[in-house]
Design a protein around this motif. Structure first.
Motif, PDB file in Angstrom:
ATOM      1  N   LEU A  26       0.819  -1.213   0.000  1.00 26.36           N
ATOM      2  CA  LEU A  26       0.000   0.000   0.000  1.00 26.36           C
ATOM      3  C   LEU A  26       0.856   1.268   0.000  1.00 26.36           C
ATOM      4  N   THR A  27       1.914   1.283   0.802  1.00 27.70           N
ATOM      5  CA  THR A  27       2.762   2.480   0.849  1.00 27.70           C
ATOM      6  C   THR A  27       3.568   2.657  -0.432  1.00 27.70           C
ATOM      7  N   TYR A  30       1.145   4.250  -2.703  1.00 30.60           N
ATOM      8  CA  TYR A  30       0.954   5.634  -2.267  1.00 30.60           C
ATOM      9  C   TYR A  30       2.094   6.523  -2.766  1.00 30.60           C
ATOM     10  N   PHE A  34       1.578   9.581  -5.336  1.00 30.80           N
ATOM     11  CA  PHE A  34       1.935  10.950  -4.958  1.00 30.80           C
ATOM     12  C   PHE A  34       2.899  11.560  -5.976  1.00 30.80           C
ATOM     13  N   TRP A 111       6.979   4.509   2.733  1.00 31.73           N
ATOM     14  CA  TRP A 111       7.403   3.126   2.493  1.00 31.73           C
ATOM     15  C   TRP A 111       8.617   2.788   3.353  1.00 31.73           C
TER      16      TRP A 111
END
Length: 412
Positions: A26-27, A30, A34, A111
């Motif tokens: 998920l990170t 992300y 971004f 992350w």
């Protein structure tokens, strides 16, 4: 099949590893998302694109490495930390100095925390402190100055990772303690079962040889004396015994849990279905033993019925040993809706007050193990009522519902 308890390995932090794997994916998404929204603000976006390609491949390819403690090796942790630190330092190349000074995120963004948490789950708070410190120093170098937001993020990662590492260590220690306690309990129950069987056979024979040898005299008396010594030694062994040191967890990352496993029955020819308790008690009836039973079958699961009949046999053995061959005994079987009650009564001299506790302290386990121990294993109880000069009454109670459920489980 009979069932026993066995200690098997299972990692207590397994849910943490699963959560860590999901966090890394998920990170990573992300961080990529971004970057996509702020693509035009980067001076050298191609550097970020190359890094994110490497990060994507690395995250997906290393998911098996964060599946459990065994797969997460020190070499992987070191490489994972290098990927995170490299991304932080590449931020100065890909992004503008103004954006960095204004508090822009690093290329790996959050992350990086996943790499630090892997250290925490694998090695505890000390490993977490090492990894989080390396991340903190790299972030300060990338920013150039210890800005408030950078210090805030660094401290947050540092404290969170150390706290999680400490929780993991406590959880592992608690699980090892629980596994050891369960192992001791299982070993104690097995020792009590063996003690009952030995009391019903070997100890009774040794005691009889000792008594008969003393009566006959001569060489038989010496044989009786040796039998008495062996009886004392064997009683000491079965009443104390040793519990082996646990070998369940050889590594701090391993834990244990107790499962019930199937084992072959001692005698394959034995009946495992419900049996009529009356058929097992009928052989006890004799000239001086009166058996009173219901007219209808008293049905119990075979293991419960055999244990209850063995407890009745142990009670009658005590009558013969302590009340004499001329003593009379009565067995009364009551089939209640919620329990089966068997009462063994004799007309002997009775038991002096405190004698049962003294006998148990001396290692004589006739009542403690052969009677009460058996009923305790069945979820029931044994009550001994004795008045000196008025005989002894032993009431054995076996709950019906609990043992019917056990019998059904054993037949699966």
């Amino acid at each position: 099949m009979a069932r026993r308890e066995k200690v098997l390995r299972m990692s207590v932090e397994l849910p943490m590893w699963r959560a860590l794997a999901g966090y890394r994916v998920l990170t990573m998404l992300y961080a990529v998302g971004f970057f996509a929204t702020a693509y035009d603000g980067f001076e050298r976006p191609w550097v970020a694109v190359v890094y994110y390609c490497v990060l994507f491949v690395w995250t997906v390819a290393t998911l098996p490495k964060v599946a459990n403690a065994a797969s997460c090796t020190k070499r992987f942790l070191a490489a994972d930390l290098v990927v995170a630190l490299t991304g932080i330092m590449l931020t100065t190349v890909a992004d503008s100095h103004e954006r960095i000074q204004s508090g822009g995120p690093t290329l790996p963004s959050i992350w990086t925390a996943g790499s630090v948490l892997a250290f925490a789950v694998k090695g505890g708070w000390r490993w977490a402190a090492f990894a989080s410190t390396a991340v903190a120093v790299t972030n300060l170098v990338e920013r150039g100055t210890p800005a408030r937001d950078t210090v805030h993020n660094v401290v947050l990662v540092w404290v969170a990772s150390i706290a999680i590492g400490y929780v993991v260590e406590v959880a592992r220690a608690s699980e090892r303690t629980l596994a050891r306690a369960l192992e001791i309990e299982a070993a104690t129950r097995e020792r009590e079962r063996l003690a009952r069987d030995i009391h019903d056979s070997v100890l009774q024979v040794l005691a009889m040889v000792q008594r008969r040898g003393a009566v006959i005299g001569g060489e038989a008396a010496e044989l009786g004396r040796m039998a008495g010594e062996q009886e004392v030694a064997l009683r000491t062994l079965v009443s104390g015994g040793l519990v082996p040191v646990s070998r369940v967890s050889e590594d701090a990352a391993d834990g244990a849990v107790v499962y019930a496993v199937d084992e072959p029955a001692p005698e394959p020819c034995e009946q495992d279905g419900p049996v009529d308790l009356r058929t097992l008690l009928a052989p006890f009836a004799a000239a001086r033993v009166n058996l009173a039973e219901p007219g209808a079958p008293v049905v119990l699961p075979a293991p419960a019925a055999r244990e209850l009949a063995a407890a009745v046999g142990a009670a009658l053995d005590n009558v013969r040993r302590h009340a004499g061959d001329d003593a009379r005994a009565w067995i009364l079987v009551e089939d209640e809706p919620d329990a089966v009650i068997v009462t063994v009564r004799d007309d002997g001299p009775g038991i002096p007050q405190g004698r049962l506790a003294q006998a148990e302290g001396e290692g004589r386990l006739g009542v403690a193990q052969s009677i009460r121990g058996r009923l305790r294993d069945l979820g029931g109880g044994a009550e001994v009522i004795s008045t000196p000069g008025q005989g002894t009454e032993v009431e054995l109670t076996v709950p019906r519902e609990k043992n019917v459920q056990r019998g059904k489980a054993g037949q699966r």
